[in-house]
Every structure is written in structure tokens, then in C-alpha cells.
Write a protein that holds these residues in place. Structure first.
Motif, mmCIF file in Angstrom:
data_model
loop_
_atom_site.group_PDB
_atom_site.id
_atom_site.type_symbol
_atom_site.label_atom_id
_atom_site.label_comp_id
_atom_site.label_asym_id
_atom_site.label_seq_id
_atom_site.Cartn_x
_atom_site.Cartn_y
_atom_site.Cartn_z
ATOM 1 N N GLY A 1 -9.170 -4.335 -10.756
ATOM 2 C CA GLY A 1 -7.933 -4.042 -11.461
ATOM 3 C C GLY A 1 -7.912 -4.635 -12.857
ATOM 4 O O GLY A 1 -7.467 -3.995 -13.820
ATOM 5 N N LEU A 2 -8.403 -5.875 -12.996
ATOM 6 C CA LEU A 2 -8.463 -6.518 -14.307
ATOM 7 C C LEU A 2 -9.372 -5.762 -15.269
ATOM 8 O O LEU A 2 -9.035 -5.566 -16.441
ATOM 9 C CB LEU A 2 -8.963 -7.957 -14.154
ATOM 10 N N LEU A 3 -10.519 -5.326 -14.773
ATOM 11 C CA LEU A 3 -11.461 -4.587 -15.623
ATOM 12 C C LEU A 3 -10.861 -3.272 -16.095
ATOM 13 O O LEU A 3 -11.065 -2.857 -17.243
ATOM 14 C CB LEU A 3 -12.764 -4.333 -14.857
ATOM 15 N N ALA A 4 -10.129 -2.599 -15.231
ATOM 16 C CA ALA A 4 -9.493 -1.339 -15.612
ATOM 17 C C ALA A 4 -8.322 -1.568 -16.562
ATOM 18 O O ALA A 4 -8.132 -0.832 -17.539
ATOM 19 C CB ALA A 4 -9.024 -0.579 -14.370
ATOM 20 N N ALA A 5 -7.528 -2.618 -16.296
ATOM 21 C CA ALA A 5 -6.323 -2.870 -17.095
ATOM 22 C C ALA A 5 -6.654 -3.282 -18.523
ATOM 23 O O ALA A 5 -5.924 -2.941 -19.454
ATOM 24 C CB ALA A 5 -5.472 -3.942 -16.425
ATOM 25 N N ARG A 6 -7.741 -4.009 -18.730
ATOM 26 C CA ARG A 6 -8.060 -4.444 -20.090
ATOM 27 C C ARG A 6 -8.474 -3.267 -20.965
ATOM 28 O O ARG A 6 -8.514 -3.388 -22.181
ATOM 29 C CB ARG A 6 -9.147 -5.518 -20.066
ATOM 30 N N GLU A 7 -8.759 -2.107 -20.348
ATOM 31 C CA GLU A 7 -9.049 -0.871 -21.088
ATOM 32 C C GLU A 7 -7.857 0.086 -21.046
ATOM 33 O O GLU A 7 -8.000 1.268 -21.350
ATOM 34 C CB GLU A 7 -10.292 -0.201 -20.504
ATOM 35 N N LYS A 8 -6.703 -0.436 -20.641
ATOM 36 C CA LYS A 8 -5.472 0.352 -20.523
ATOM 37 C C LYS A 8 -5.666 1.524 -19.558
ATOM 38 O O LYS A 8 -5.143 2.616 -19.771
ATOM 39 C CB LYS A 8 -5.003 0.847 -21.888
ATOM 40 N N GLY A 9 -6.407 1.264 -18.470
ATOM 41 C CA GLY A 9 -6.701 2.343 -17.547
ATOM 42 C C GLY A 9 -6.277 2.086 -16.112
ATOM 43 O O GLY A 9 -6.705 2.800 -15.203
ATOM 44 N N LEU A 10 -5.437 1.054 -15.870
ATOM 45 C CA LEU A 10 -4.981 0.754 -14.519
ATOM 46 C C LEU A 10 -3.580 1.330 -14.326
ATOM 47 O O LEU A 10 -2.669 1.007 -15.088
ATOM 48 C CB LEU A 10 -4.963 -0.752 -14.280
ATOM 49 N N TYR A 11 -3.429 2.157 -13.286
ATOM 50 C CA TYR A 11 -2.146 2.808 -13.029
ATOM 51 C C TYR A 11 -1.728 2.614 -11.580
ATOM 52 O O TYR A 11 -2.576 2.462 -10.681
ATOM 53 C CB TYR A 11 -2.221 4.309 -13.341
ATOM 54 N N MET A 12 -0.428 2.644 -11.385
ATOM 55 C CA MET A 12 0.164 2.538 -10.050
ATOM 56 C C MET A 12 0.931 3.813 -9.741
ATOM 57 O O MET A 12 1.727 4.286 -10.553
ATOM 58 C CB MET A 12 1.103 1.333 -9.978
ATOM 59 N N LEU A 13 0.669 4.396 -8.572
ATOM 60 C CA LEU A 13 1.429 5.543 -8.073
ATOM 61 C C LEU A 13 2.367 5.032 -6.994
ATOM 62 O O LEU A 13 1.920 4.487 -5.979
ATOM 63 C CB LEU A 13 0.487 6.604 -7.499
ATOM 64 N N PHE A 14 3.662 5.209 -7.205
ATOM 65 C CA PHE A 14 4.634 4.663 -6.260
ATOM 66 C C PHE A 14 4.924 5.660 -5.141
ATOM 67 O O PHE A 14 6.051 6.112 -4.933
ATOM 68 C CB PHE A 14 5.902 4.244 -7.009
ATOM 69 N N THR A 15 3.854 6.005 -4.436
ATOM 70 C CA THR A 15 3.927 6.857 -3.252
ATOM 71 C C THR A 15 3.139 6.160 -2.146
ATOM 72 O O THR A 15 1.961 5.845 -2.353
ATOM 73 C CB THR A 15 3.316 8.243 -3.521
ATOM 74 N N PRO A 16 3.734 5.875 -0.999
ATOM 75 C CA PRO A 16 2.982 5.203 0.074
ATOM 76 C C PRO A 16 1.975 6.145 0.727
ATOM 77 O O PRO A 16 2.348 7.100 1.404
ATOM 78 C CB PRO A 16 4.081 4.779 1.056
ATOM 79 N N LEU A 17 0.695 5.881 0.506
ATOM 80 C CA LEU A 17 -0.371 6.724 1.052
ATOM 81 C C LEU A 17 -1.221 5.976 2.064
ATOM 82 O O LEU A 17 -2.245 6.496 2.517
ATOM 83 C CB LEU A 17 -1.253 7.251 -0.081
ATOM 84 N N ILE A 18 -0.794 4.782 2.416
ATOM 85 C CA ILE A 18 -1.539 4.001 3.398
ATOM 86 C C ILE A 18 -0.566 3.274 4.314
ATOM 87 O O ILE A 18 0.494 2.815 3.865
ATOM 88 C CB ILE A 18 -2.477 2.985 2.710
ATOM 89 N N ARG A 19 -0.923 3.224 5.578
ATOM 90 C CA ARG A 19 -0.167 2.442 6.554
ATOM 91 C C ARG A 19 -0.896 1.113 6.710
ATOM 92 O O ARG A 19 -1.930 1.026 7.365
ATOM 93 C CB ARG A 19 -0.081 3.196 7.882
ATOM 94 N N TYR A 20 -0.325 0.106 6.069
ATOM 95 C CA TYR A 20 -0.957 -1.203 5.930
ATOM 96 C C TYR A 20 -0.608 -2.037 7.154
ATOM 97 O O TYR A 20 0.542 -2.393 7.371
ATOM 98 C CB TYR A 20 -0.435 -1.855 4.653
ATOM 99 N N ARG A 21 -1.646 -2.356 7.938
ATOM 100 C CA ARG A 21 -1.399 -3.035 9.205
ATOM 101 C C ARG A 21 -1.335 -4.550 9.013
ATOM 102 O O ARG A 21 -2.242 -5.158 8.445
ATOM 103 C CB ARG A 21 -2.481 -2.711 10.227
ATOM 104 N N LEU A 22 -0.249 -5.143 9.486
ATOM 105 C CA LEU A 22 -0.105 -6.594 9.483
ATOM 106 C C LEU A 22 -0.277 -7.120 10.896
ATOM 107 O O LEU A 22 0.394 -6.657 11.823
ATOM 108 C CB LEU A 22 1.269 -6.999 8.948
ATOM 109 N N HIS A 23 -1.194 -8.065 11.038
ATOM 110 C CA HIS A 23 -1.436 -8.673 12.350
ATOM 111 C C HIS A 23 -2.007 -10.058 12.133
ATOM 112 O O HIS A 23 -2.272 -10.477 10.997
ATOM 113 C CB HIS A 23 -2.373 -7.813 13.203
ATOM 114 N N SER A 24 -2.216 -10.783 13.188
ATOM 115 C CA SER A 24 -2.571 -12.200 13.086
ATOM 116 C C SER A 24 -3.951 -12.440 12.490
ATOM 117 O O SER A 24 -4.246 -13.537 12.016
ATOM 118 C CB SER A 24 -2.509 -12.852 14.475
#
Length: 271
Positions: free
Chosen positions: A196-219
């Protein structure tokens, strides 16, 4: 565009098959899946090999490391083996929405300015049931504030302060992958954060505010909101500031336009 997926595994027998299912059933089929196991001690390797054999997945490549690398270096190893124009990262215990690859690859195809793209998430428990965590980290609170389907550039200084999207939500271009693989990572910055840092320093890091992953939380999450933070002491704070300075220095003499802000932040941390 050729699409690659880089996945790492370690003792993930409980959820690995569900994740493999969501990769195989994507509406836009991937051209290559690279899976690197970090010396699992249970049935993870067996389950992956059997799944690949059962479904005749000729473009899926599974390897088991000769020694345990740890998740940061294991992801570097997996990424180095990919050959796609666009590379997606995958953890062993999540579940992807079946249009994730299609949606994100379309954006990458039509937006040449984007070097790396992250998305928002929804959460599932050990039984794959949706839920809202009671303990929310800052990166999740940030996602909640934005409008769904909005596409937003992430500023370099912003991502220096906090890694507010997991790597499992991310895809990036081969050019960024090559820069990442060739970099020394002595401070052991998390793989997704460094990309992310490498992409952002070239002004190329973007966020899409659409949930496309079911992120599993467990122990057993390697990183997640279930982990308790240790009480801060002065030496921990010094280390945190030192690590932040090292991330900010990645932007020095780069294409990032606000060099003055970089200098200001370094001076502030030194002070």
C-alpha cells in the motif's frame, strides 16, 4: 489482463476448503492461483492437494516451504511466484464474494491511475454467520463512515499512520509487485502495508467502499480484532514512532507531491 491469486496457509484445515470454493467459483475465473504453505503440522496440505486434484485445477500451483518463513516472508514468496498483470492476495480463512475478482479487475482495467485497490469488508464468525464486532479497530471505523461503491484515493501520509485495510481485500499491478519483491524489509513492515505504501507514494492507492470479502474473525487470526493489545509503555511508543518514520521515509524523493508534509512529519517524530 492475466489475473493471479497469491495465497498463504498455515494450519488452516478448519476453513481452507470454504475459501478455496470461493476462489474456484468466481464469476471471472482467475488465470493462476499460487498457494504457499508455511510448514503446516495438520491436514491443510492434504486438503489443498485433494481439492486441486478433485477439481482438475491445472492452473493452481501448491508448494510447501522447506522451512517456516512467517506470514510476512511467506506472502513475499507467494507473490514472487505469480506471473499475472493483476495480483490478488488471499488468506486461508476468509470467504470471497463471488464477483470480487470481476468487480475489482474491471476497475483496474478502466482506471490506469490505480496501482493498488483495496475494498471494505463484512465480518463472519467461525460458523460463517454475519456479525458486527463489539471491539472495532480504527481501520474498520473508517470503512463505516464512507458511502458504499465510492472510489477514493488514499493519501500516502494517511496510510503511513495506519494500515486501514487488510491485504486480503487488495489487488495490485505487477509493477508494484516487482518493486515490493525487490525491496529490503528490515523493519518487517506487514506485506500488505508495504504494498500500500509503495502504491500510495505514486498516488496510485485507492479504496473501493464495497464489501467484497467476508472477513472471518476467530481465535487463531494471525492479525485481527480479536487480539488484545498489550498495555503501552514508553519503549513501545518509541518503537511505534520509529516504525512510522521508516514508513514515511519511503516517500522521500518519490512521485508523492507533498514532500513538505513528509519532511514535517519526520521532523515531528524526531522531536
Amino acid at each position: 489482463m492475466k489475473i493471479s491469486v497469491a495465497m498463504t496457509t498455515y494450519n488452516g484445515e478448519k476453513f481452507i476448503v470454504k475459501q478455496l470454493e470461493t476462489l474456484r467459483k468466481q464469476s471471472r475465473q482467475v488465470d493462476e492461483v499460487i498457494i504457499c504453505d508455511d510448514r503446516s503440522t495438520e491436514r491443510t496440505c492434504f486438503l489443498i492437494r485433494e481439492y486441486i486434484k478433485k477439481h482438475k485445477l491445472d492452473t493452481w500451483n501448491f508448494t510447501r516451504n522447506t522451512k517456516n518463513l512467517g506470514f510476512i516472508e511467506n506472502f513475499r514468496h507467494a507473490i514472487s511466484m505469480t506471473s499475472g498483470d493483476i495480483i490478488f492476495l488471499a488468506d486461508q480463512d476468509d470467504e470471497w464474494e463471488l464477483h470480487k475478482i470481476e468487480k475489482m479487475s474491471e476497475i483496474m482495467l478502466t482506471h490506469s491511475e490505480i496501482n493498488a485497490l483495496m475494498t471494505s469488508v463484512c465480518f463472519i464468525d467461525q460458523n460463517s454467520e454475519f456479525f458486527i464486532p463489539s471491539s472495532k479497530q480504527n481501520w474498520y471505523l473508517r470503512l463505516q463512515k464512507m458511502s458504499e461503491n465510492k472510489l477514493m484515493e488514499v493519501d500516502f501520509i494517511e496510510i503511513c499512520k495506519e494500515n486501514f485495510a487488510p491485504g486480503c481485500t487488495m489487488c495490485f499491478r505487477k509493477e508494484i509487485a516487482n518493486k515490493y519483491i525487490q525491496m529490503e524489509n528490515e523493519r518487517k513492515i506487514y506485506h500488505d502495508w508495504l504494498i500500500g505504501l509503495l502504491a500510495a507514494r505514486e498516488k496510485g492507492l485507492y479504496m473501493l467502499f464495497t464489501p467484497l470479502i467476508r472477513y472471518r474473525l476467530h481465535s487463531n487470526n494471525a492479525i485481527g480484532m480479536t487480539q488484545k493489545k498489550k498495555k503501552k509503555v514508553s519503549s513501545d511508543e518509541i518503537k511505534r514512532l520509529y516504525d512510522q518514520k521508516e514508513r514515511i521515509k519511503l516517500g522521500l524523493n518519490s512521485d508523492y507531491c507533498n514532500q513538505e508534509a513528509i519532511g514535517h512529519d519526520i521532523h515531528y517524530i524526531d522531536a
